[in-house]
Structures are given as structure tokens and as C-alpha cells.
Design a protein around this motif. Sequence first.
Motif, PDB file in Angstrom:
ATOM      1  N   LEU A 211      -6.827   8.650  -3.878  1.00 13.41           N
ATOM      2  CA  LEU A 211      -5.604   9.007  -3.159  1.00 13.41           C
ATOM      3  C   LEU A 211      -5.074   7.897  -2.247  1.00 13.41           C
ATOM      4  O   LEU A 211      -4.078   8.088  -1.548  1.00 13.41           O
ATOM      5  CB  LEU A 211      -5.838  10.285  -2.352  1.00 13.41           C
ATOM      6  CG  LEU A 211      -6.046  11.540  -3.210  1.00 13.41           C
ATOM      7  CD1 LEU A 211      -6.566  12.699  -2.361  1.00 13.41           C
ATOM      8  CD2 LEU A 211      -4.740  11.938  -3.913  1.00 13.41           C
ATOM      9  N   LEU A 212      -5.735   6.738  -2.265  1.00 11.10           N
ATOM     10  CA  LEU A 212      -5.243   5.593  -1.511  1.00 11.10           C
ATOM     11  C   LEU A 212      -4.382   4.678  -2.385  1.00 11.10           C
ATOM     12  O   LEU A 212      -4.034   3.566  -1.983  1.00 11.10           O
ATOM     13  CB  LEU A 212      -6.431   4.792  -0.940  1.00 11.10           C
ATOM     14  CG  LEU A 212      -7.243   5.515   0.135  1.00 11.10           C
ATOM     15  CD1 LEU A 212      -8.569   4.796   0.363  1.00 11.10           C
ATOM     16  CD2 LEU A 212      -6.464   5.608   1.440  1.00 11.10           C
ATOM     17  N   HIS A 213      -4.044   5.151  -3.566  1.00  6.69           N
ATOM     18  CA  HIS A 213      -3.331   4.345  -4.552  1.00  6.69           C
ATOM     19  C   HIS A 213      -2.009   3.800  -4.025  1.00  6.69           C
ATOM     20  O   HIS A 213      -1.537   2.744  -4.464  1.00  6.69           O
ATOM     21  CB  HIS A 213      -3.083   5.201  -5.803  1.00  6.69           C
ATOM     22  CG  HIS A 213      -2.483   4.450  -6.952  1.00  6.69           C
ATOM     23  ND1 HIS A 213      -3.242   3.885  -7.950  1.00  6.69           N
ATOM     24  CD2 HIS A 213      -1.180   4.161  -7.269  1.00  6.69           C
ATOM     25  CE1 HIS A 213      -2.471   3.293  -8.826  1.00  6.69           C
ATOM     26  NE2 HIS A 213      -1.204   3.444  -8.441  1.00  6.69           N
ATOM     27  N   PHE A 214      -1.374   4.529  -3.091  1.00  7.88           N
ATOM     28  CA  PHE A 214      -0.064   4.103  -2.583  1.00  7.88           C
ATOM     29  C   PHE A 214      -0.123   2.783  -1.820  1.00  7.88           C
ATOM     30  O   PHE A 214       0.912   2.168  -1.567  1.00  7.88           O
ATOM     31  CB  PHE A 214       0.556   5.199  -1.706  1.00  7.88           C
ATOM     32  CG  PHE A 214      -0.239   5.516  -0.465  1.00  7.88           C
ATOM     33  CD1 PHE A 214      -0.065   4.795   0.703  1.00  7.88           C
ATOM     34  CD2 PHE A 214      -1.169   6.556  -0.471  1.00  7.88           C
ATOM     35  CE1 PHE A 214      -0.789   5.088   1.848  1.00  7.88           C
ATOM     36  CE2 PHE A 214      -1.896   6.854   0.669  1.00  7.88           C
ATOM     37  CZ  PHE A 214      -1.717   6.118   1.822  1.00  7.88           C
TER      38      PHE A 214
ATOM     39  N   MET B  13      -9.262  -0.515  -2.293  1.00  5.47           N
ATOM     40  CA  MET B  13      -8.169   0.272  -1.730  1.00  5.47           C
ATOM     41  C   MET B  13      -6.859  -0.012  -2.442  1.00  5.47           C
ATOM     42  O   MET B  13      -6.047   0.900  -2.656  1.00  5.47           O
ATOM     43  CB  MET B  13      -8.020  -0.015  -0.234  1.00  5.47           C
ATOM     44  CG  MET B  13      -6.928   0.817   0.426  1.00  5.47           C
ATOM     45  SD  MET B  13      -6.751   0.519   2.194  1.00  5.47           S
ATOM     46  CE  MET B  13      -8.242   1.293   2.828  1.00  5.47           C
ATOM     47  N   GLN B  14      -6.615  -1.253  -2.816  1.00 14.15           N
ATOM     48  CA  GLN B  14      -5.363  -1.603  -3.482  1.00 14.15           C
ATOM     49  C   GLN B  14      -5.248  -0.840  -4.802  1.00 14.15           C
ATOM     50  O   GLN B  14      -6.101  -0.953  -5.677  1.00 14.15           O
ATOM     51  CB  GLN B  14      -5.312  -3.110  -3.736  1.00 14.15           C
ATOM     52  CG  GLN B  14      -4.069  -3.561  -4.489  1.00 14.15           C
ATOM     53  CD  GLN B  14      -4.007  -5.072  -4.651  1.00 14.15           C
ATOM     54  OE1 GLN B  14      -3.742  -5.792  -3.696  1.00 14.15           O
ATOM     55  NE2 GLN B  14      -4.255  -5.563  -5.852  1.00 14.15           N
ATOM     56  N   GLN B  15      -4.189  -0.051  -4.926  1.00 16.53           N
ATOM     57  CA  GLN B  15      -3.966   0.764  -6.126  1.00 16.53           C
ATOM     58  C   GLN B  15      -5.237   1.538  -6.495  1.00 16.53           C
ATOM     59  O   GLN B  15      -5.618   1.626  -7.661  1.00 16.53           O
ATOM     60  CB  GLN B  15      -3.478  -0.106  -7.286  1.00 16.53           C
ATOM     61  CG  GLN B  15      -2.154  -0.794  -6.978  1.00 16.53           C
ATOM     62  CD  GLN B  15      -1.630  -1.653  -8.107  1.00 16.53           C
ATOM     63  OE1 GLN B  15      -1.892  -1.388  -9.278  1.00 16.53           O
ATOM     64  NE2 GLN B  15      -0.899  -2.693  -7.767  1.00 16.53           N
ATOM     65  N   ASN B  16      -5.841   2.104  -5.490  1.00 18.65           N
ATOM     66  CA  ASN B  16      -7.099   2.849  -5.588  1.00 18.65           C
ATOM     67  C   ASN B  16      -7.084   3.830  -6.772  1.00 18.65           C
ATOM     68  O   ASN B  16      -6.174   4.640  -6.910  1.00 18.65           O
ATOM     69  CB  ASN B  16      -7.298   3.587  -4.269  1.00 18.65           C
ATOM     70  CG  ASN B  16      -8.452   4.551  -4.266  1.00 18.65           C
ATOM     71  OD1 ASN B  16      -8.266   5.713  -3.943  1.00 18.65           O
ATOM     72  ND2 ASN B  16      -9.640   4.111  -4.603  1.00 18.65           N
TER      73      ASN B  16
ATOM     74  N   GLY C  91       9.336   3.709  -3.293  1.00 24.17           N
ATOM     75  CA  GLY C  91       9.880   3.896  -4.628  1.00 24.17           C
ATOM     76  C   GLY C  91       8.867   4.479  -5.599  1.00 24.17           C
ATOM     77  O   GLY C  91       8.085   5.376  -5.261  1.00 24.17           O
ATOM     78  N   ALA C  92       8.829   3.920  -6.790  1.00 20.08           N
ATOM     79  CA  ALA C  92       7.958   4.444  -7.855  1.00 20.08           C
ATOM     80  C   ALA C  92       6.483   4.263  -7.535  1.00 20.08           C
ATOM     81  O   ALA C  92       5.635   4.967  -8.104  1.00 20.08           O
ATOM     82  CB  ALA C  92       8.294   3.763  -9.173  1.00 20.08           C
ATOM     83  N   THR C  93       6.147   3.335  -6.601  1.00 16.62           N
ATOM     84  CA  THR C  93       4.729   3.099  -6.290  1.00 16.62           C
ATOM     85  C   THR C  93       4.095   4.280  -5.570  1.00 16.62           C
ATOM     86  O   THR C  93       2.876   4.368  -5.471  1.00 16.62           O
ATOM     87  CB  THR C  93       4.538   1.832  -5.426  1.00 16.62           C
ATOM     88  OG1 THR C  93       5.113   2.042  -4.125  1.00 16.62           O
ATOM     89  CG2 THR C  93       5.184   0.619  -6.077  1.00 16.62           C
ATOM     90  N   ARG C  94       4.922   5.195  -5.065  1.00 18.77           N
ATOM     91  CA  ARG C  94       4.394   6.344  -4.332  1.00 18.77           C
ATOM     92  C   ARG C  94       3.842   7.432  -5.265  1.00 18.77           C
ATOM     93  O   ARG C  94       3.113   8.315  -4.817  1.00 18.77           O
ATOM     94  CB  ARG C  94       5.478   6.955  -3.445  1.00 18.77           C
ATOM     95  CG  ARG C  94       6.013   6.015  -2.379  1.00 18.77           C
ATOM     96  CD  ARG C  94       7.055   6.701  -1.510  1.00 18.77           C
ATOM     97  NE  ARG C  94       6.485   7.837  -0.805  1.00 18.77           N
ATOM     98  CZ  ARG C  94       6.919   9.092  -0.943  1.00 18.77           C
ATOM     99  NH1 ARG C  94       7.916   9.372  -1.778  1.00 18.77           N
ATOM    100  NH2 ARG C  94       6.358  10.068  -0.255  1.00 18.77           N
TER     101      ARG C  94
END
Length: 342
Positions: free
Chosen positions: A238-241, A180-183, A271-274
Motif C-alpha cells: 500500500l506504499l505504492h503511491f 518503498m518506491q512503487q511498493n 494522477g495515474a500513479t495514485r
Amino acid sequence: MRTIKLCQVALTFAVLLVGTGTALAAECDRTCLEGFVDRYLDAMIANQPTAVPIAPGARFTEDGVELVIGDGLWNTMRAKGRYRLFVSDVPAGQVAFFGSIQEDHRDPSQGTAALISLRLKIRDGKITQIEQLVIRDENAGKRVDALGAPDPVYLQTVPSNERMSRADLIATANKYFSGMQQNDRKGDYPFTADCNRLENGNQSTNAPTPAGETRPDPKTAGNYSGQWSCLEQFQSGLLHFVNRIRDRRFVAVDEERGIVFAFGFFDHSGGATRTFDLPDGRTVTAGPVQPWTWQMGELFKLEKGKIRRIEALLHRSPYGMNSGWSTWAEGMSDAARDVTME
């Protein structure tokens, strides 16, 4: 003389057994561990710490904050609810628990629904560690209590020839966090075909498509959907956020039932992580706008090397919150930690 020597041998053997801690009768088995949970909850309802055996120097945290035993939920717990799910780790002397509860209400004749995610460590017949999250979301409390009982799958014993080792159970469950983390669609996602997840009693996978709506297509959607399967969600990218899943503390393992229990934090840094690029070339922006942390207890039921059920109790905590059981560096790390024997 022969009788005296036999008695001496027997006495020596008994001393050796005691000296090496081989008094099996003293081990706290599943019934014993689960009994400690009930005794602890009853003591909180009575607001009497002396009603349950607690070791001198025992540590107590609630929602990541260390408190004096007798504070926090001890002041407000009113009753136990109907929902009860245990993860009993006999070798480690640890027991984890999900349950519905009632707290005080402004109207003394009523209660306020809430949830508890609890861990107790038992040594020599006494509680030495208490870790609890209290989910003070009345709707979630009512929703979980209405379930009445956990999915029967959690109570099924895994055949002895199919049981996974403690290390393999933790490693497989951790693939959920790592996936899930940064999927990115590229991970190892070990889910069964019928895998399902509940979050605060909400079905967050395989949810029915509402009347009049069309089920989102994982290949074209801009946000992940609770209508998708476990595998579809992870394969969507799509779980990258969820950019960091940290302080992954695996606190109880039930090898007999194939269940793993962990505490952790899911960070959405904003921020940019989205904004991220999917493997198909699309650029997507998703997730909370402001920094956001979910603090949670989460458990996994595994069968034949795959995750079949997932259940979580969670609430929002201050961004970057620590569990109260980790150093700052451990709390910010995304490394899995087996702390069951600590």
C-alpha cells in the motif's frame, strides 16, 4: 658517524610519513567531528561565521538552495535544543546530525521550535561543505525536543565481529528506499522484528491503536497504517503511491555503531500513479492528489544485516526539487550513491 646516519634515517622516515598523509594524530575522530557540529551551531547562534574554521571556497546549502555562508538560518537561530543525534564518519571526515533548535519569535523573549538535519565535511581542520535542512514546523520541533535524547539503540557499539562493511551498510539501507518506491509486496525487506520508525518525532510504525478503534488488517485495508510494523507496511503493497525515491545520497556511515545517514526526495506524482493493483487483485487509489515532494534526511540503525531503527526529519519542498549537490540527472535518478568520500 653512526649517530648521524641514524638521524638521517629517522628524518627520511618522518618525511615519508608526512608525504603520504600518515599523520594519524591529525585525523578528526568522533569527538572532533561532533565538536565541529557544536562549534558550527554556536557560530550560527552568534551569527559569526568567523567563530568556526571554514575553508575558503566552502559551499553552503539550506533546503537545497546554495546561499552565502551567514545567510538563512544564520540570521534567525537562537539556541540549541535538547535532542542531539550524531552520525560520525571518521574515515570520510563527514558528520551528520539531527537536532532540535530554537529560531527567533515575534516576541523577542520567546523562541520558535524547529529542527535541523545537518552535514558537515571536515578537511585539514576546516569545514569545506555545509548541507542543512531546516524543518520549520513548530509542532514537530516541540515534539522532537520533548524526546530529550535519541533511542539508546543508536548509541550502542556493534561488536567488532558483527560489524557490516561500509558497502553492505549502504546496500542494506537502500533496500528501504527500493522497497518503498512503487511498493509491491515483492521486495527484500530486511527489518528486525522490533524495527521502528520516527518521522519528525512521530511514531509512524507500531503506533498504539486509539481507544474505540480496531487495528487495520494489512490484508484488507485500503491505506497503510502507522499502527503496523515496518515489515507489515512494506508487505501490504500500500506504499505504492510513493512512485519515486530519488537523489539517494548516502553522506555518512558509522561502521562502529552500524548507522547510515542519507539525504533524498520522496515524490508522489499524483494522477495515474495514485491508482495501482495489489497482488491479491484489489485496485487501490491512495496518496496525495497533487504532485508532492518530501525532502528529507533519514538515518538507519542496522544490526546483523537488518534495519532496526529508522529516523527521518522531513518537510515538503517544491515538486522535483534538487539537493544542490547533484546534477539534474543525478537528482532525478533513483540510484543509490555513496558520496561519503567525495
